[in-house]
Design an enzyme around this catalytic site. Structure first.
Site, mmCIF file in Angstrom:
data_model
loop_
_atom_site.group_PDB
_atom_site.id
_atom_site.type_symbol
_atom_site.label_atom_id
_atom_site.label_comp_id
_atom_site.label_asym_id
_atom_site.label_seq_id
_atom_site.Cartn_x
_atom_site.Cartn_y
_atom_site.Cartn_z
ATOM 1 N N ALA A 132 0.766 -1.385 -0.043
ATOM 2 C CA ALA A 132 -0.046 -0.008 0.100
ATOM 3 C C ALA A 132 0.863 1.013 0.164
ATOM 4 O O ALA A 132 2.078 1.111 0.082
ATOM 5 C CB ALA A 132 -0.829 0.039 1.390
ATOM 6 N N GLU B 14 4.470 -5.536 7.381
ATOM 7 C CA GLU B 14 3.684 -4.531 7.814
ATOM 8 C C GLU B 14 3.974 -4.383 9.256
ATOM 9 O O GLU B 14 3.984 -3.250 10.046
ATOM 10 C CB GLU B 14 2.084 -5.068 7.708
ATOM 11 N N GLU C 76 -0.603 -9.238 -0.795
ATOM 12 C CA GLU C 76 -1.754 -9.588 -0.406
ATOM 13 C C GLU C 76 -2.736 -9.729 -1.723
ATOM 14 O O GLU C 76 -3.533 -10.579 -1.698
ATOM 15 C CB GLU C 76 -2.557 -8.637 0.547
ATOM 16 N N GLY D 66 0.450 -5.021 0.874
ATOM 17 C CA GLY D 66 -0.487 -5.215 0.143
ATOM 18 C C GLY D 66 -0.361 -5.661 -1.276
ATOM 19 O O GLY D 66 -1.068 -6.348 -1.790
#
Ligand code: COA
Length: 690
Positions: free
Chosen positions: A61, A125, A105, A102
């Site tokens: 992200a 993270e 993911e 992300g």
């Protein structure tokens, strides 16, 4: 556009193109949403491949969007993932470079993952005080099982492709990754049965050691103490194994939001940016090219020299390790061999990597062997005359282009530069012990150090996998200058009534890896005393006699089995004789011992760091408050999740810090007086705005 839609026959390629690391910002997410819709709507598209431009899968992200909240602007990652799972056509991830956070993911949401041989995957993270928020803990666990998930996600480790393949996170490794992914996608589309999503996989979560979670929590209790995110990650992985799928995903999301709002997440975001800002030097632009480093020399085959030689060798640099005698060199090489053995044992390096690195180091006793080095790093005993001699010889023996660096932790770089005919190529490269492990490299700028020499050692740090901070050439640079008062205060607390266990206990409960007295024992009280003897103090100040007495009694610390504590292996135990020694000092100084509370101990240890840090900013020894934080976190064990001493002070409130210092100045003397730079920062509302 940050996403591209292409066709390769009946397979749609969705490519994410958002330099530098293809982060999943709002525009990318919108582009992916549109691309997935187009793939869904086009009957000629039978399958989809997701990939990243510039051979780099998204590295997560967008960190800035997490901080600003834009990461929650629609479409959010979870919506894209739902869209992928409902697409009705197989999706395959082609992973080149790093698929992190992300980004990984997204890959985990696909029906299959093909990695390039040099690809890395992971959920880092936790390093930002977060848990994965896009189903990462759930899908990882379902693909690779809970034991592997616990190890990887709580540490945030990046897994190389081969390891990811072996535990089931990748389906295949292929050099021509995108092409292989296209073929895989086509095969899945042509298959009789619909491919299984990670969300639906049950086999890896069905069987695991019954006490896995209990024993993992117990084993990590010390490492995770005080932190939120690692515990929540364990909870989420346990939920993946013990709850229905939808509950596991829901709990992960709740815990992600909890972590995102935590002060720890904010502090770690600060550290992420501070580490990167520290690389930038105001007056040295990108036009200053670092010198290429292929060969290096290290002078001094002791603890530091051998560790530094390993750092260079691990990064592919040929190293000559030089010392005065063949015996010293042989001992150094033996130590290096043993440390490589340990690294392989711990899984840090493969046997081949260790052998290759070890083979890059050769021992020598003649300076003439340094005739072709690009850099020589001096790591001999902290003795100015000896170091000067080494620099004179390096100056005569190395090629004129070579950079001459000193690993000194306190001495004047300009004096060393004056021992050479090339002061512009002399810099400090202060490594931390053990050098092959510790992340920090405190580089030091001498008066004459050239921009190119500085750019070279800053670039070298990155190549070695270190985090570099550039310090000005002042006594103790950044780290040891601040440590001086922190360490001295620990002894004052002992004089006034505290015990070593109390002092260390408070600072370790705060989150430091080790308290100040345990740290002294590790570094050696003889060394600590020798350094202190060489340093000047203001006329109205004094050193506590405790350290000198410890050294005089042979209480050198861990290496002699006794120091502030008694040691059996790595275990430390209180020593009644040390308490007697401390009580005697109190008596001699006429100090009436008293009970000192944890709050006072903490205040008296942290505030000198902050006041001294402010002085370093005023003197220009540190360029930014964030640089000081980075030094303390990576060199001295300050808890990263508290952001470093300067960040901590800002969160406490600089006005409150000043009030505490003034209070301490009234009762404990002038050394506590808040400095002008601290007052300025308080008046303007922060370090960087002062
Ligand atoms: N979001 C936004 N920017 C990011 C980013 C992210 N997830 N990851 C890296 N960047 C930026 C960095 O801030 C840096 O910017 P700068 O050049 O302005 O300083 C730039 O990308 C390059 O990153 P850097 O870390 O300097 O490069 P690197 O090659 O050493 O490492 C990564 C690349 C991807 C391995 C590393 O940046 C990283 O670990 N990023 C964080 C990944 C992560 O935690 N993802 C999960 C987020 S929830």
């Amino acid at each position: 556009m940050p996403t591209h839609f292409r066709r390769d026959g009946d397979v749609a390629l969705l490519e994410i193109d958002n330099p530098p690391v293809n982060a999943l910002d709002l525009q990318v997410r919108s582009g992916l949403q549109a691309g997935l819709r187009r793939a869904a709507d086009d009957p000629a598209v039978k399958a989809v491949v997701l990939c990243g431009a510039r051979a780099c899968f998204p590295a997560g992200a967008d960190i800035n969007e997490i901080a600003s909240g834009v990461a929650f602007h629609r479409p959010i990652l979870l919506e894209l993932q739902a869209q992928m799972e409902a697409l009705g056509k197989p999706i395959v991830a082609a992973i080149e470079g790093a698929a992190l956070g992300g980004g990984f993911e997204l890959a985990l949401t696909c029906h299959a993952r093909i990695g390039a041989p040099e690809a890395r995957v992971g959920l880092p993270e936790v390093k930002l005080g977060l848990i994965p928020g896009g189903g990462g803990t759930q899908r990882f666990t379902r693909l690779a099982g809970p034991a592997a998930a616990l190890e990887a996600i709580t540490s945030g480790t990046e897994l190389p492709a081969a390891r990811a393949l072996s535990i089931g996170l990748l389906d295949a490794i292929a050099a021509d990754t995108v092409r292989a992914a296209v073929q895989w996608a086509r095969r899945l589309a042509g298959g009789a049965a619909a491919p299984v999503l990670a969300r639906a996989r049950e086999d890896r979560i069905a069987v695991f050691e019954p006490d896995l979670f209990v024993s993992f929590r117990a084993a990590r209790a010390r490492a995770f103490r005080g932190q939120l995110a690692p515990w929540r990650i364990v909870d989420a992985i346990e939920a993946a194994c013990t709850r229905p799928a939808h509950e596991g995903f829901e709990l992960e999301r709740q815990w992600y939001l909890e972590c995102r709002e935590s002060p720890q997440c904010k502090a770690l975001m600060h550290v992420f940016h501070a580490e990167r800002a520290a690389r930038r030097i105001a007056d040295i632009g990108p036009q200053v090219a670092p010198l290429p480093i292929e060969r290096g020399g290290v002078v001094g085959a002791g603890t530091m020299g051998t560790g530094i030689a390993m750092c260079l060798a691990n990064a592919g640099i040929e190293v000559t390790l030089l010392d005065v005698s063949r015996e010293a060199v042989a001992r150094g090489l033996e130590r290096i061999g043993a440390l490589y053995g340990e690294s392989v044992g711990r899984g840090k390096l493969t046997g081949e990597q260790a052998d290759a690195a070890r083979a890059r180091i050769r021992g020598a006793v003649e300076y003439a062997t340094l005739a072709d080095v690009d850099i020589a790093i001096e790591a001999v005993f902290e003795d100015p005359a000896l170091k000067c001699q080494v620099f004179e010889r390096l100056d005569r023996s190395t090629p004129p282009r070579a950079i001459l660096a000193s690993n000194t932790s306190t001495l004047d770089i300009d004096r060393l530069a004056a021992c050479t005919s090339r002061p512009q190529q002399v810099v400090g490269t202060h490594f931390f012990s053990p050098a092959h492990v510790m992340k920090l490299m405190e580089n030091v700028r001498g008066r004459a150090s050239s921009p190119q020499a500085l750019a070279t050692v800053m670039a070298l740090a990155r190549r070695l996998g270190k985090i570099a901070v550039l310090a000005g050439n002042a006594d103790g640079f950044i780290g040891n200058r601040m440590l001086q008062y922190y360490g001295a205060e620990a002894e004052r607390l002992l004089e006034e009534g505290a015990t070593p266990e109390q002092v260390d206990g408070v600072i370790e409960a705060f989150g430091f890896a080790m308290g100040p007295l345990a740290m002294r024992d590790l570094a050696g009280n003889d060394v600590g005393w020798a350094i202190r003897r060489n340093r000047a103090l203001p006329a109205d100040e004094r050193w506590s006699p405790i350290l000198e007495r410890m050294a005089a009694q042979g209480r050198f610390g861990r290496k002699s089995g006794r120091g502030f504590y008694l040691y059996e292996g790595r275990e430390r135990r209180p020593d009644p004789q040390v308490l007697a020694l401390i009580q005697e000092v109190s008596r001699e100084l006429g100090i009436k011992r008293r009970a000192i509370g944890a709050e006072e101990i903490l205040a008296r240890l942290l505030h000198p760091l902050i006041n001294e840090g402010a002085k370093l900013l005023a003197e220009g020894v540190a360029a930014r408050a964030g640089d000081i934080d980075v030094v303390y976190i990576h060199g001295y064990g300050f808890p990263a999740y508290k952001g470093g001493p300067m960040y901590w002070a800002e969160r406490e409130g600089l006005a409150k810090v000043i009030a505490t210092l003034e209070q301490l100045a009234a009762s404990h003397g002038a050394r506590w007086r808040p400095c002008a730079r601290l007052r300025e920062a308080a008046a303007r509302g922060g370090w960087e705005s002062a």
